[in-house]
Design an enzyme around this catalytic site. Structure first.
Site: not given
Ligand code: DGL
Length: 279
Positions: A79, A190
């Site tokens: 993440c 993301c």
């Molecule tokens: N997959 C997460 C990232 O790479 C998402 C973060 C979120 O929950 O806003 O930032």
């Protein structure tokens, strides 16, 4: 999970705020097919991207502790938001553990761009993080690239909801201004965004823009994990008697995560619902 006490046979712990980390897990499984894996989707606390850095850091530490308590030999912060907010804290908390984070691929994007204009799609939290801004300034100074930052409010929730049409509409709202400003390269900053890559490509095609490069660091993250495990003599050998296993946990609905694994990774697996203690 395993009867072995060899450190090599311990699992790798991977976490994200939801299903986004599956875009990283796919590369890890391809490059490390013999490793036992644990995956946490902290969907009950998602999205991370609209929360404060302190809150995301504390929550990431709680999830990491959960994985370490289940015997993880290494951690993958799958993440961008949690990496920007918490990877330093995690490295301080587990100084002997190999920890791999995910950061928006600004360097490969600057290298790929022909006109030096790079659009960066990410959560609000990622784009205001000190660690991210430092990286941007550094790559910008070294390459002359201009980074156009686009916070994608609501997009993680939209992708999690699985409504493809509404996701495409939201993607159009965020991507069009970057293309209008001349970006020829877009960073998927993301881990949820590579999961909707086909919709992103549709939006770009509809805009009439051609030759737009999309940058996703999933493959590089898995390669870094291989390097760290190798350096620590922690790579697991193939074992026909005990094939690699995958176990998933979620702070929301087990059925929803099991369905996501099925549609996004093509496997059926058991999912446990868990609650995380605040650190
Ligand atoms: N997959 C997460 C990232 O790479 C998402 C973060 C979120 O929950 O806003 O930032």
């Amino acid at each position: 999970m395993t009867s072995s006490t060899l450190p090599q046979d311990a699992p790798i712990g991977i976490f994200d705020s939801g299903v986004g980390g599956l875009s990283i897990l796919r590369h890890i499984r391809a490059q490390l097919p013999h490793e036992h894996l644990l995956y946490v989707a902290d969907t009950g606390f998602a999205p991370y991207g609209d929360k404060s850095e302190d809150v995301v850091a504390a929550r990431s530490l709680a999830v990491a502790r959960f994985l370490v308590a289940r015997g993880a030999k290494a951690l993958v912060v799958a993440c961008n938001t949690a990496t920007i907010s918490a990877v330093k804290l995690l490295r301080e908390s587990f100084p002997d553990m190999p920890i791999v984070g995910v950061e928006p691929g600004l360097k490969p994007a600057a290298g790929a761009s022909r006109n030096g204009k790079v659009g960066v799609l990410a959560t609000e939290r990622t784009l205001v993080g000190a660690k991210f801004l430092q990286l941007r300034d550094q790559i910008s100074a070294a390459t002359g690239a201009e980074f156009l930052l686009q916070a994608c409010r609501g997009l993680v929730d939209q992708i999690e909801s699985g409504d493809a049409q509404a996701t495409t509409q939201l993607l159009r709202r965020y991507i069009t201004p970057l293309l209008e400003q001349g970006a020829d390269t877009l960073v998927l900053g993301c881990t949820h965004y590579p999961l909707v890559r086909a919709s992103i490509e549709d939006v770009i095609a509809d805009s009439g823009a051609r030759g737009i490069v999309l940058v996703d660091t999933g493959d590089a993250v898995a390669r870094q994990l291989v390097r760290l495990l190798d350096a620590g003599r922690l790579l697991r050998a193939a074992d026909d008697a005990e094939p690699a296993s995958l176990h998933a946990y979620t702070s929301a609905s087990a059925a929803a995560l099991a369905a996501a694994f099925n549609s996004l990774v093509g496997i059926d697996l058991p999912v446990d619902e868990v609650a995380f203690e605040r650190a």
